[in-house]
Design an enzyme around this catalytic site. Structure first.
Site, PDB file in Angstrom:
ATOM      1  N   ASP A 181      -8.319  -3.770  -7.057  1.00  0.00           N
ATOM      2  CA  ASP A 181      -7.900  -3.196  -5.772  1.00  0.00           C
ATOM      3  C   ASP A 181      -8.631  -1.870  -5.567  1.00  0.00           C
ATOM      4  OD1 ASP A 181      -6.445  -1.783  -3.721  1.00  0.00           O
ATOM      5  OD2 ASP A 181      -4.759  -3.131  -4.073  1.00  0.00           O
TER       6      ASP A 181
ATOM      7  N   SER B 204       0.828  -1.183   0.000  1.00  0.00           N
ATOM      8  CA  SER B 204       0.000   0.000   0.000  1.00  0.00           C
ATOM      9  C   SER B 204       0.880   1.258   0.000  1.00  0.00           C
ATOM     10  CB  SER B 204      -0.930  -0.072   1.220  1.00  0.00           C
ATOM     11  OG  SER B 204      -2.126   0.596   1.004  1.00  0.00           O
TER      12      SER B 204
ATOM     13  N   HIS C  46      -7.330  -5.593  -1.538  1.00  0.00           N
ATOM     14  CA  HIS C  46      -6.183  -4.684  -1.489  1.00  0.00           C
ATOM     15  C   HIS C  46      -4.916  -5.472  -1.211  1.00  0.00           C
ATOM     16  CE1 HIS C  46      -3.866  -1.151  -1.028  1.00  0.00           C
ATOM     17  NE2 HIS C  46      -3.898  -1.081   0.279  1.00  0.00           N
TER      18      HIS C  46
END
Length: 510
Positions: A451, A223, A479
């Site tokens: 995502d 991320s 994600h």
């Protein structure tokens, strides 16, 4: 209340949340001013040669220490910052490769909590056997001089402010909430707010690399952690070892484009959820079509905006803002979809406890009413790393149609959430920029096609910008991809980490 760019990993549950950033320069350096070799950059020898004193963490198998870094890399004589570090040594068998730093995202996620709660226990055994698993809480985060902004009660109030204002009075109330948040950060943490950029943290990682005795940095970032890793590679390309950037972001985007892309990403995730939901006999959004499910979702938000419902907490009824946050929290992983269906059914019965629980996990609010510093650090890094998406409420209002086009379900709220950095007390030090890391060894960029938080096209963009980028694709929902059930993804990454052989550029997994 979401604050700009939402980002998180799911490896240790819904609680690892955050927002995105894209920083360019901060702390007195440009990412293109690369250092090579293993010598300390000029003026920083004392930091690169300090001795770490490892101690027992109180968590079985882990050691902890504290390292010092200059608060301002541009003026290293102006004082230090203390940064918390933890590690779990390689378990064997097999020859030790070195250290593997991990970061779960955010910005604002605790890397040490991620290490001790998941990575050093849940990463594949062959990886843990041959690497010392290491984490450093970034400056301003958790154990590393955390940014603080509001009391628990103040944060409760902040999260309940209407983020889809319908009139001028509500616009003023939302603007005042953002301003109060920023003022609280300045009051409680003003001394550090100018020194928590991603460039600063990347430089801290290089100090730690040296102190660990590693010639090159090996790293897995998820991320926001992908931007941190890419920034490191751009600063120190000759010191970049085996880097995995999972759920990547595109550093070349300005904040408004990034926010709008992410809005579309969450719409796509909701569509996937809705398509699954309508097939279930217990779907609270109907069992006919995804379009009808979206209509039902929007109607629920509208009803809660008009009349909040009981949540099990007498001081916090469930209104539209907390309900939206609860829904968003479940968009990060399809494993949360059954919980979301149950929470939505409860809300339709005027029981908001399920959605409130999801929202609390997103905000890292404990049962005692205290919040972790995740959202405070998140805003501090975001607002330093990029100029604000919008400067005024009028600018937001003009952009709302584009955001609603990107997401009929979430667009209006996401547009208004993008206003928060307009009131920040420190000037941004970063700008959108291409990240090339010329001269770095092969870097693996992992993208998931659906995502919500880091849209797939961002991974494509970053892999294309990096001079040695290799794109690995997971065709699926949720994600990030590593450690989430795809043997194909895990095998490709494990091979890279253990043998140094990256997957073929463009490799796809399901």
């Amino acid at each position: 209340m979401e604050t700009r760019r939402l980002l998180r990993t799911f490896a240790i549950g819904i609680g690892t949340a955050g927002l995105l950033i894209s920083g360019c320069s901060g702390g007195g350096s440009s990412p293109n001013a690369s250092a090579t070799g293993t010598a300390a950059p000029e003026g920083l020898s004392a930091y690169y040669t300090q001795k770490l004193s490892w101690r027992d963490c109180g968590v079985e198998g882990f050691e902890c220490t504290t390292m010092k870094a200059p608060r301002d890399y541009g003026k290293p004589d102006d004082g230090d910052i203390d940064l918390a570090v933890s590690r779990k040594k390689a378990t064997g068998p097999g020859k030790r490769i070195g250290s593997l730093l991990v970061n779960p995202g955010g910005p604002g996620g605790s890397a040490i909590s991620y290490l001790q709660g998941y990575a050093a226990l849940g990463y594949p055994a062959p990886v843990r056997a041959r690497y010392d698993m290491v984490a450093i809480d970034p400056r301003g985060v958790a154990r590393s001089e955390p940014v603080e902004c509001l009391t628990g009660k103040e944060m409760d109030a902040y999260t309940q402010v209407d983020q889809t204002p319908d009139d001028e009075a509500e616009v003023q109330k939302l603007s005042a909430a953002f301003e109060k948040f920023a003022q609280g950060c300045e009051k409680r943490s003003g001394e550090i707010l100018s020194y928590v950029s991603t460039v600063d943290t990347a430089r801290d990682m290089d100090v730690l690399r040296s102190l660990l005795g590693d010639e090159k940095l090996n790293y897995v970032g998820a991320s926001y952690g992908t931007f941190l890793g890419a920034t490191y590679a751009d600063l120190f390309p000759q010191r970049a070892g085996r880097l995995v950037l999972d759920g990547a972001m595109d550093p070349s985007l300005p904040a408004v484009d990034m926010n709008r892309d992410q809005t579309a990403g969450f719409e796509g995730a909701f569509q996937s959820f809705a398509a699954d939901c309508v097939k279930q006999p217990d779907c609270p959004l109907g069992t006919t079509s995804t379009a009808d499910a979206a209509t039902a979702m929007k109607q629920l938000f509208k009803d809660l905006d008009a009349k909040p419902i009981p949540s099990g907490d007498d001081d916090r009824k469930l209104g539209e803002s907390l309900a939206t946050t609860g829904v968003i929290a479940a968009m990060y992983d399809e494993a949360a979809w059954p919980q979301l269906r149950e929470a939505l059914a409860g809300a339709q019965r005027s029981d908001g406890s399920g959605l409130l629980s999801l929202a609390d996990s997103y905000y890292e609010r404990g049962p005692d009413g205290k919040y972790a510093n995740l959202m405070y650090a998140n805003a501090a890094v975001n607002c330093l790393d990029l100029p604000p998406a919008f400067d005024t409420p009028d600018a937001v209002e003009k952009a709302v149609p584009d955001f609603e086009k990107a997401s009929p379900v979430f667009g209006r709220g996401f547009a208004w959430a993008s206003l928060n950095c307009a009131y920040w007390p420190t000037e941004p030090t970063g700008t959108p920029h291409r990240t090339e890391a010329k001269g770095a060894a092969p870097i693996v960029v992992v993208g998931t096609t659906r995502d919500p938080a880091t849209p797939y096209k961002w991974s494509q963009a970053l892999a294309g910008q990096l001079s040695s980028g290799t794109l690995l694709t997971y065709d699926g929902d949720g994600h990030t991809a590593y450690g989430r059930g795809s043997d194909c993804i895990d095998t490709a990454i494990n091979t890279y980490l253990l043998e140094g052989t990256p997957p073929t550029d463009g490799k796809k997994c399901t």
